[in-house]
Design a protein around this motif. Structure first.
Motif, PDB file in Angstrom:
ATOM      1  N   PRO A  13      -6.611   6.210   6.811  1.00  0.00           N
ATOM      2  CA  PRO A  13      -8.478   5.212   6.459  1.00  0.00           C
ATOM      3  C   PRO A  13      -8.043   3.471   6.613  1.00  0.00           C
ATOM      4  O   PRO A  13      -9.078   3.463   6.766  1.00  0.00           O
ATOM      5  CB  PRO A  13      -8.634   6.337   5.093  1.00  0.00           C
ATOM      6  N   GLN A  51       1.319  12.569   2.299  1.00  0.00           N
ATOM      7  CA  GLN A  51       0.625  12.252   1.749  1.00  0.00           C
ATOM      8  C   GLN A  51       0.262  11.188   1.771  1.00  0.00           C
ATOM      9  O   GLN A  51      -1.547  10.622   2.264  1.00  0.00           O
ATOM     10  CB  GLN A  51       0.484  12.765   0.406  1.00  0.00           C
ATOM     11  N   THR A  52       0.536  10.026   2.330  1.00  0.00           N
ATOM     12  CA  THR A  52       0.978   8.503   2.160  1.00  0.00           C
ATOM     13  C   THR A  52      -0.039   8.134   3.339  1.00  0.00           C
ATOM     14  O   THR A  52      -1.226   7.257   3.216  1.00  0.00           O
ATOM     15  CB  THR A  52       1.508   7.732   1.960  1.00  0.00           C
ATOM     16  N   PHE A 112      -5.320   0.838  -4.734  1.00  0.00           N
ATOM     17  CA  PHE A 112      -5.508   0.949  -3.808  1.00  0.00           C
ATOM     18  C   PHE A 112      -7.163  -0.179  -2.977  1.00  0.00           C
ATOM     19  O   PHE A 112      -7.898   0.375  -4.286  1.00  0.00           O
ATOM     20  CB  PHE A 112      -5.315   2.965  -2.984  1.00  0.00           C
ATOM     21  N   LEU A 116       0.219  -1.044   0.118  1.00  0.00           N
ATOM     22  CA  LEU A 116      -0.412  -0.114   0.135  1.00  0.00           C
ATOM     23  C   LEU A 116       0.688   1.464  -0.206  1.00  0.00           C
ATOM     24  O   LEU A 116       0.918   2.527  -0.737  1.00  0.00           O
ATOM     25  CB  LEU A 116      -0.995  -0.012   1.165  1.00  0.00           C
ATOM     26  N   LEU A 147      -2.400  13.984  -5.941  1.00  0.00           N
ATOM     27  CA  LEU A 147      -0.831  14.442  -5.808  1.00  0.00           C
ATOM     28  C   LEU A 147      -0.638  15.958  -6.052  1.00  0.00           C
ATOM     29  O   LEU A 147       0.739  16.913  -5.419  1.00  0.00           O
ATOM     30  CB  LEU A 147      -0.411  13.065  -5.833  1.00  0.00           C
ATOM     31  N   TYR A 179      -4.074  10.073   3.273  1.00  0.00           N
ATOM     32  CA  TYR A 179      -4.428   9.309   1.804  1.00  0.00           C
ATOM     33  C   TYR A 179      -5.140   8.164   2.476  1.00  0.00           C
ATOM     34  O   TYR A 179      -6.035   7.173   1.694  1.00  0.00           O
ATOM     35  CB  TYR A 179      -4.906   9.523   0.238  1.00  0.00           C
ATOM     36  N   HIS A 180      -4.127   7.061   2.841  1.00  0.00           N
ATOM     37  CA  HIS A 180      -3.709   5.846   2.331  1.00  0.00           C
ATOM     38  C   HIS A 180      -3.782   5.334   3.630  1.00  0.00           C
ATOM     39  O   HIS A 180      -4.624   4.230   3.652  1.00  0.00           O
ATOM     40  CB  HIS A 180      -3.123   5.063   1.837  1.00  0.00           C
ATOM     41  N   GLU A 208       3.815   1.590  -1.040  1.00  0.00           N
ATOM     42  CA  GLU A 208       4.974   1.099  -2.466  1.00  0.00           C
ATOM     43  C   GLU A 208       3.639   1.772  -3.283  1.00  0.00           C
ATOM     44  O   GLU A 208       5.027   2.732  -4.112  1.00  0.00           O
ATOM     45  CB  GLU A 208       4.844  -0.295  -2.268  1.00  0.00           C
ATOM     46  N   ALA A 209       2.794   1.743  -3.697  1.00  0.00           N
ATOM     47  CA  ALA A 209       2.025   2.192  -4.680  1.00  0.00           C
ATOM     48  C   ALA A 209       2.244   3.428  -4.194  1.00  0.00           C
ATOM     49  O   ALA A 209       2.409   4.215  -5.150  1.00  0.00           O
ATOM     50  CB  ALA A 209       0.708   1.111  -4.333  1.00  0.00           C
ATOM     51  N   SER A 210       1.649   3.865  -3.411  1.00  0.00           N
ATOM     52  CA  SER A 210       1.705   5.696  -2.959  1.00  0.00           C
ATOM     53  C   SER A 210       2.912   6.232  -3.285  1.00  0.00           C
ATOM     54  O   SER A 210       3.260   7.391  -4.088  1.00  0.00           O
ATOM     55  CB  SER A 210       1.214   5.743  -1.599  1.00  0.00           C
ATOM     56  N   TYR A 211       3.984   5.894  -2.196  1.00  0.00           N
ATOM     57  CA  TYR A 211       5.279   6.042  -2.754  1.00  0.00           C
ATOM     58  C   TYR A 211       5.548   6.295  -4.569  1.00  0.00           C
ATOM     59  O   TYR A 211       6.126   7.414  -4.695  1.00  0.00           O
ATOM     60  CB  TYR A 211       6.385   6.013  -2.468  1.00  0.00           C
ATOM     61  N   ALA A 212       5.229   5.017  -5.010  1.00  0.00           N
ATOM     62  CA  ALA A 212       6.189   5.286  -6.311  1.00  0.00           C
ATOM     63  C   ALA A 212       5.103   6.481  -7.221  1.00  0.00           C
ATOM     64  O   ALA A 212       5.776   6.680  -8.565  1.00  0.00           O
ATOM     65  CB  ALA A 212       5.543   3.746  -7.469  1.00  0.00           C
ATOM     66  N   LEU A 213       4.357   7.041  -7.461  1.00  0.00           N
ATOM     67  CA  LEU A 213       3.197   7.466  -7.783  1.00  0.00           C
ATOM     68  C   LEU A 213       3.625   9.349  -7.421  1.00  0.00           C
ATOM     69  O   LEU A 213       3.456   9.953  -8.244  1.00  0.00           O
ATOM     70  CB  LEU A 213       2.155   7.048  -7.099  1.00  0.00           C
ATOM     71  N   GLY A 214       4.869   9.210  -6.068  1.00  0.00           N
ATOM     72  CA  GLY A 214       5.674  10.253  -6.251  1.00  0.00           C
ATOM     73  C   GLY A 214       5.113  11.184  -4.679  1.00  0.00           C
ATOM     74  O   GLY A 214       5.099  12.397  -4.686  1.00  0.00           O
ATOM     75  N   ALA A 215       4.370  10.142  -4.369  1.00  0.00           N
ATOM     76  CA  ALA A 215       3.580  10.690  -2.607  1.00  0.00           C
ATOM     77  C   ALA A 215       4.109  11.299  -1.687  1.00  0.00           C
ATOM     78  O   ALA A 215       6.167  10.874  -1.821  1.00  0.00           O
ATOM     79  CB  ALA A 215       2.106   9.795  -2.526  1.00  0.00           C
ATOM     80  N   THR A 216       4.132  11.963  -0.759  1.00  0.00           N
ATOM     81  CA  THR A 216       5.034  12.170   0.688  1.00  0.00           C
ATOM     82  C   THR A 216       4.886  11.155   1.526  1.00  0.00           C
ATOM     83  O   THR A 216       3.636  10.815   1.163  1.00  0.00           O
ATOM     84  CB  THR A 216       5.317  14.759   1.182  1.00  0.00           C
TER      85      THR A 216
END
Ligand SMILES: Nc1ncnc2c1ncn2[C@@H]1O[C@H](COP(=O)(O)OP(=O)(O)OP(=O)(O)O)[C@@H](O)[C@H]1O
Ligand SMILES: [Mg+2]
Lengths: 293, 257
Positions: free
Chosen positions: A196, A188-189, B103, A175, B117, A192-193, A177-185
């Motif tokens: 929740p 943010q990770t 997700f 979870l 983002l 958003y993820h 990994e997927a977020s960071y790979a999109l350039g999230a801080t």
């Protein structure tokens, strides 16, 4: 040697038998808990059910048992719970996030973790003593609602921190990994993820914590909560009483009529506890709805 | 690489370690812009590790170390330098993982996430970009009427295409695909392979695959790796018909690995 039929055959039977026994035992455990709860509720209704009337909720305590009510107590309990909940969720979840996500994984962190577990096992009266010294005298907050909220919050924080950490930790690494790979801080990770997705686990901890806090008496008596009070709190700094204290006070009187009042107050306390759990369960269900694995 | 192709990624003397275990050994590779490069090699040879180095995902794992340089063109910056911001890198180099990892939200939210983002809020703009990305990944036709349903209601192959759409939505310069079709049936695989020729019009693709036919069909160049080293790299057609190294030949003829 006839291993294949005889000895294996009987061991399968035996394993079925064990599994059956275990099923029965766990069912018994469940029934025992349920029965005790039902007997308790039945007993309270028998002894105090008659006292439950509108007046009982709108009257202050009184020297005459039939005119005494729990207005100050239930309003006080609601206030204290609200303050405790806000403080506990904000501080507890932040602490859990820090420990799980930001803290360096070293000796000091492990020591802190271990001590949080220890704190969860500390007798509540000790929290009362700490609060008396720190909040009441040192910080001069007096025997106020704020002091009560802070004390109970301190008491249940370990539970919330441990549960929230557990909830965050059990999320799959993919979870993040997927977020960071999109350039999230990291922030943010989390927002958003991770939070929740961990929310239902976090709420379980909060439910447990508040259910414990709502019944606590000793630490509140220690910080000087009143037993008789004839006004409603107007601010965080007002003095207060809560249901368990009112209940205890009535129980300790010799007259039978006051014991009926105590039973009725017990019913209300029980109801409030269920209500609290109900709200938390609703939040959990809603959190689960938004997250679909 | 031909002279008219422009350089996109230049890997020089890349060494990579998990703790003390060296997984990549002195890798030197150049990738051309808007081409598909296939990475091939037996399991455990370091393909995934190499991909992760390119968008700095290895930094999420503790006690890893990458040495060497990975230059990204046309900016000509070294991705592995200490001053490099991983966010900057990952915004330009997207990644699709070996296992689909949507997700636990709706399909729409999955694809829109990268855009959100970056601060995109306009609803119509978001919607049109999500649609475009889903189209690029060849998923739009199947899900257009239910994009607000949970991503986990999709089949494995659809989830993988959703992840591709999610990576494409932010219009990366480079797309890293880690065995994007390993869990898919031939039809879904064909879907993705078809899309690849579309995708490479805009994006440089580096793709790990265990499927030799896939490498031959879809990639312009193929790299053969073994035990953390690059053994051979060449035009896919040439590498498969006329490998230069004995080990490459053994691998593609199925004599080991
Ligand atoms: N987190 C980790 N910690 C330690 N070692 C790791 C870690 N991840 C991978 N490795 C090791 O690094 C080596 C290369 O792994 P990598 O995942 O890059 O292989 P791969 O070529 O992608 O294999 P496959 O085709 O099976 O996906 C393997 O020996 C693996 O055991
Ligand atoms: Mg791999």
């Amino acid at each position: 040697m006839n291993l294949s039929t005889n000895s294996l055959g009987s061991s399968v039977k035996f394993r079925h038998f064990l599994s059956f026994i275990f099923k029965i035992l766990s069912l018994l455990g469940l029934l025992l808990g349920l029965i005790v709860l039902l007997v308790l509720i039945g007993d309270l209704i028998r002894r105090g059910g008659d006292r439950l009337s509108i007046d009982f909720f709108t009257n202050f305590a009184s020297r005459k048992a039939d005119r005494a009510g729990i207005l100050a107590a239930w309003v006080g309990t609601l206030w204290v719970m609200l303050i405790t909940a806000v403080l506990t969720i904000v501080v507890g979840v932040s602490a859990a996030i820090y420990l799980e996500e930001y803290a360096p994984k070293n000796r000091a962190t492990r020591l802190i973790e271990l001590n949080i577990l220890n704190l969860a096992a500390m007798p509540s009266i000790l929290y009362g003593l700490l609060a008396l010294g720190l909040f009441v005298h040192q910080m001069k907050l007096g025997s106020s609602l704020l002091t009560a909220g802070m004390t109970l919050s301190l008491l249940v924080l370990p539970v919330v921190i441990v549960a929230s950490r557990e909830a965050l930790r059990s999320l799959p690494f993919t979870l993040k990994e997927a977020s960071y790979a999109l350039g999230a801080t990291q922030f943010q990770t989390l927002v958003y993820h991770q939070i929740p997705a961990a929310l239902s686990g976090i709420m379980t901890g909060v439910i447990l914590a508040l259910s414990r806090a709502i019944g606590e008496t000793a630490p509140l008596i220690t910080i000087g909560a009143l037993t008789y009070i004839a006004f409603l709190p107007q601010s965080l700094m007002d003095s207060f009483t809560v249901l368990p204290i009112q209940l205890f006070n009535w129980l300790s009187r010799p007259q039978e009529e006051f014991h009926a009042n105590a039973a009725a107050a017990g019913l209300v306390l029980l109801f409030l506890t269920f209500l609290l759990n109900g709200v938390a369960i609703l939040i959990r269900i809603k959190a689960r709805k938004n997250i679909k694995w | 690489m031909n002279s008219e192709e422009s350089l996109k990624i230049d890997i020089q003397n890349l060494n990579f370690f998990y703790k003390t275990k060296q997984v990549l050994k002195n890798i030197n590779l150049q990738m051309a812009e808007k081409k598909v490069t296939a990475l091939m090699g037996p399991s455990g040879c370091g393909k995934t590790t190499l991909l992760r180095c390119l968008n700095l995902m290895h930094e999420l794992i503790e006690e890893t170390r990458a040495e060497g340089t990975v230059n990204l063109y046309p900016q000509k910056v070294n991705l592995l330098s200490d001053e490099m911001d991983p966010l900057w890198v990952r915004q330009r180099i997207g990644m699709v993982f070996q296992k689909p990892n949507p997700f636990p939200k709706s399909m729409y939210e999955n694809v829109a996430y990268g855009l959100r983002l970056r601060g995109l809020k306009n609803k119509t703009e978001l919607e049109s970009r999500v649609e475009k990305a889903l189209n690029q990944a060849g998923l739009w036709k199947e899900v257009s009427d239910r994009i607000h349903q949970p991503a986990f209601s999709l089949s494995g192959g659809q989830q993988q295409r959703l992840c591709i759409a999610r990576a494409l939505a932010v219009e990366p310069e480079v797309l890293l695909l880690d065995e994007p079709t390993s869990a898919l049936d031939p039809i879904s695989t064909a879907h993705i392979e078809e899309q690849l020729s579309e995708i490479k019009k805009h994006v440089t693709v580096i793709m790990v695959t265990h499927n030799l036919h896939q490498a031959a069909r879809c990639s312009d160049e193929t790299v053969f790796m073994l035990n953390g080293e690059v053994i051979e790299k060449g035009r896919s057609q040439k590498l498969f018909t006329n490998p230069q190294d004995q080990r490459t030949e053994n691998y593609i003829t199925g004599r080991f690995g």
